[in-house]
Design a protein around this motif. Structure first.
Motif, PDB file in Angstrom:
ATOM      1  N   LYS A  55       1.078   2.114  -1.171  1.00 60.65           N
ATOM      2  CA  LYS A  55       0.731   2.733   0.112  1.00 60.65           C
ATOM      3  C   LYS A  55       1.575   2.173   1.252  1.00 60.65           C
ATOM      4  CE  LYS A  55      -4.117   3.398  -1.197  1.00 60.65           C
ATOM      5  NZ  LYS A  55      -5.493   2.946  -0.925  1.00 60.65           N
ATOM      6  N   LEU A  56       1.952   0.908   1.147  1.00 59.92           N
ATOM      7  CA  LEU A  56       2.714   0.275   2.209  1.00 59.92           C
ATOM      8  C   LEU A  56       4.037   0.997   2.446  1.00 59.92           C
ATOM      9  CD1 LEU A  56       2.967  -1.978   4.293  1.00 59.92           C
ATOM     10  CD2 LEU A  56       3.874  -3.452   2.478  1.00 59.92           C
ATOM     11  N   ILE A  62      -2.701  -2.907   4.304  1.00 61.52           N
ATOM     12  CA  ILE A  62      -2.653  -1.476   4.632  1.00 61.52           C
ATOM     13  C   ILE A  62      -3.404  -1.199   5.937  1.00 61.52           C
ATOM     14  CG2 ILE A  62      -3.326   0.846   3.864  1.00 61.52           C
ATOM     15  CD1 ILE A  62      -0.925  -0.534   2.323  1.00 61.52           C
TER      16      ILE A  62
END
Length: 192
Positions: free
Chosen positions: A151-152, A128
């Motif tokens: 989150k990626l 991230i």
């Protein structure tokens, strides 16, 4: 041997087949186009990931650097942030494991480079941070993720997402992506 296993070849392959059938193929073709554009424009293609994804990131560069060059005669500027164990250990020990990819990017990444990040969960902190750094410094970012995308999926400019709650199936999809890229670029401009 009469042992019964809850996972069989049939159950695993059925799950893989269902995951492959559900993939967004336009998303994959778009991602292949990003690798192609970086290559054609002379930019670096930089891969990174943790665990099994680190080996997939290395596998990509192994296949792409050798095979694309041999088939086209045109250099492929692929590199992985995982091929120098000493450098990984130095950054992890002296700065932090969470910043080991960022620190490497600071030294080699240039605007326009493609940073291809792999994370099955999509939540590996060092992945991230690397994508955030790349986004802030003019790179094109492509995330390969599984599960919910984590989150990626949210922060990468582009992504290939295997929507399955299974690390091995996610990793299988990511490996297949690498092979699609290799064949697409090796066959570019000719019939294969």
């Amino acid at each position: 041997m009469n042992e019964k296993f809850s996972i069989t070849a049939t159950s695993y392959l059925d799950k893989l087949q269902a995951t492959l059938a559900a993939l967004d193929r336009d998303q994959i073709d778009h991602a292949v186009g990003l690798v192609t554009a970086a290559w054609e424009n002379g930019h670096q293609i930089i891969t990174l990931g943790n665990g099994g994804s680190s080996l997939t990131a290395l596998h990509f560069i192994n296949d792409w650097n050798k095979s694309i060059y041999l088939s086209s005669g045109r250099s492929f500027r692929g590199r992985s942030l995982l091929d120098n164990v000493g450098l990984i250990m130095s950054y992890s020990n002296d700065i932090s494991f969470e910043d080991m990819f960022v620190e490497q990017l600071k030294n080699i990444m240039e605007p326009g480079d493609l940073v291809l990040a792999l994370s099955g969960s999509g939540n590996s902190e060092n992945v991230i941070r690397a994508v955030q750094y790349a986004n802030a410094h003019g790179a094109v970012t492509l995330g390969l993720c599984g599960y919910s995308g984590g989150k990626l999926k949210e922060i990468a400019q582009h992504h290939v997402w295997a929507a399955v709650n299974d690390m091995q199936i996610s990793e299988d999809v990511h490996a297949i992506f690498g092979h699609i890229v290799m064949q697409a670029l090796c066959c570019k401009g000719r019939s294969c």
